[in-house]
Scaffold this motif. Sequence first.
Motif, PDB file in Angstrom:
ATOM      1  N   PHE A   3       0.704  -1.276   0.313  1.00 44.16           N
ATOM      2  CA  PHE A   3       0.601  -0.126   0.040  1.00 44.16           C
ATOM      3  C   PHE A   3       1.015   1.320   0.027  1.00 44.16           C
ATOM      4  N   ARG A   4       0.833   1.920  -1.265  1.00 44.32           N
ATOM      5  CA  ARG A   4       2.093   2.550  -1.183  1.00 44.32           C
ATOM      6  C   ARG A   4       1.147   4.326  -0.869  1.00 44.32           C
ATOM      7  N   PHE A   5       0.198   4.745  -0.655  1.00 40.91           N
ATOM      8  CA  PHE A   5      -0.962   5.655  -1.075  1.00 40.91           C
ATOM      9  C   PHE A   5      -1.600   5.446   0.061  1.00 40.91           C
ATOM     10  N   VAL A   6      -2.151   5.806   1.219  1.00 37.73           N
ATOM     11  CA  VAL A   6      -3.579   5.658   2.516  1.00 37.73           C
ATOM     12  C   VAL A   6      -3.967   7.206   1.837  1.00 37.73           C
ATOM     13  N   MET A   7      -5.519   7.309   1.518  1.00 43.12           N
ATOM     14  CA  MET A   7      -6.128   8.462   1.553  1.00 43.12           C
ATOM     15  C   MET A   7      -6.866   8.238   2.785  1.00 43.12           C
ATOM     16  N   PRO A   8      -6.990   9.151   3.402  1.00 41.21           N
ATOM     17  CA  PRO A   8      -8.034   9.020   4.999  1.00 41.21           C
ATOM     18  C   PRO A   8      -9.322   9.759   4.292  1.00 41.21           C
ATOM     19  N   ALA A   9      -9.795   9.338   5.069  1.00 37.29           N
ATOM     20  CA  ALA A   9     -11.899   9.738   4.929  1.00 37.29           C
ATOM     21  C   ALA A   9     -11.780  10.747   5.136  1.00 37.29           C
ATOM     22  N   LEU A  10     -12.705  11.316   3.986  1.00 35.85           N
ATOM     23  CA  LEU A  10     -12.973  11.848   2.949  1.00 35.85           C
ATOM     24  C   LEU A  10     -14.537  13.365   4.721  1.00 35.85           C
ATOM     25  N   ASP A  11     -13.708  14.289   4.534  1.00 37.98           N
ATOM     26  CA  ASP A  11     -14.780  15.078   5.547  1.00 37.98           C
ATOM     27  C   ASP A  11     -16.217  14.801   4.998  1.00 37.98           C
ATOM     28  N   SER A  12     -17.076  15.274   5.899  1.00 40.70           N
ATOM     29  CA  SER A  12     -18.582  15.085   5.376  1.00 40.70           C
ATOM     30  C   SER A  12     -19.219  15.217   4.527  1.00 40.70           C
ATOM     31  N   ARG A  13     -18.459  16.534   4.089  1.00 40.10           N
ATOM     32  CA  ARG A  13     -18.902  17.615   3.596  1.00 40.10           C
ATOM     33  C   ARG A  13     -18.835  17.581   1.723  1.00 40.10           C
ATOM     34  N   SER A  14     -17.308  17.024   1.796  1.00 35.59           N
ATOM     35  CA  SER A  14     -16.922  17.197   0.372  1.00 35.59           C
ATOM     36  C   SER A  14     -16.934  14.799   0.229  1.00 35.59           C
TER      37      SER A  14
END
Length: 120
Positions: A3-14
């Motif tokens: 896993f080279r890239f981990v994207m945290p969860a988006l804020d609820s609005r996004s």
Amino acid sequence: MDFRFVMPALDSRSANSLAAVVHERTGPDVDIRIGGSEVPLDEAARSAVLELLTQLSTGRAVAIGTVDELLTTSQAAEVLGVSDTYVRRLADAGDLPIEMRGTHRRFRLEDLLRHRDRFR
């Protein structure tokens, strides 16, 4: 899997904004633009991009990485969503093709995906 890239969860609005766009989409069209240029994608790439956007729209964290062509029993189990023991049973019964590397079973990713799709 790497896993080279981990994207945290988006804020609820996004996430909600993205969900509105993803869910109103009709048909297989997914237009990708990078720097104002449209990038043509084949069906597999379009599906991957749409799945990424769908997962992000739910507010979940997402990991993107590479997968080796030959996978270990544990990695095969992860792809199939089953236990290591069940993967070994499938291989020993001839239901899942294997390649032996010494005494170790190795599984081709394409065989695993074909098996998974057959039983979805």
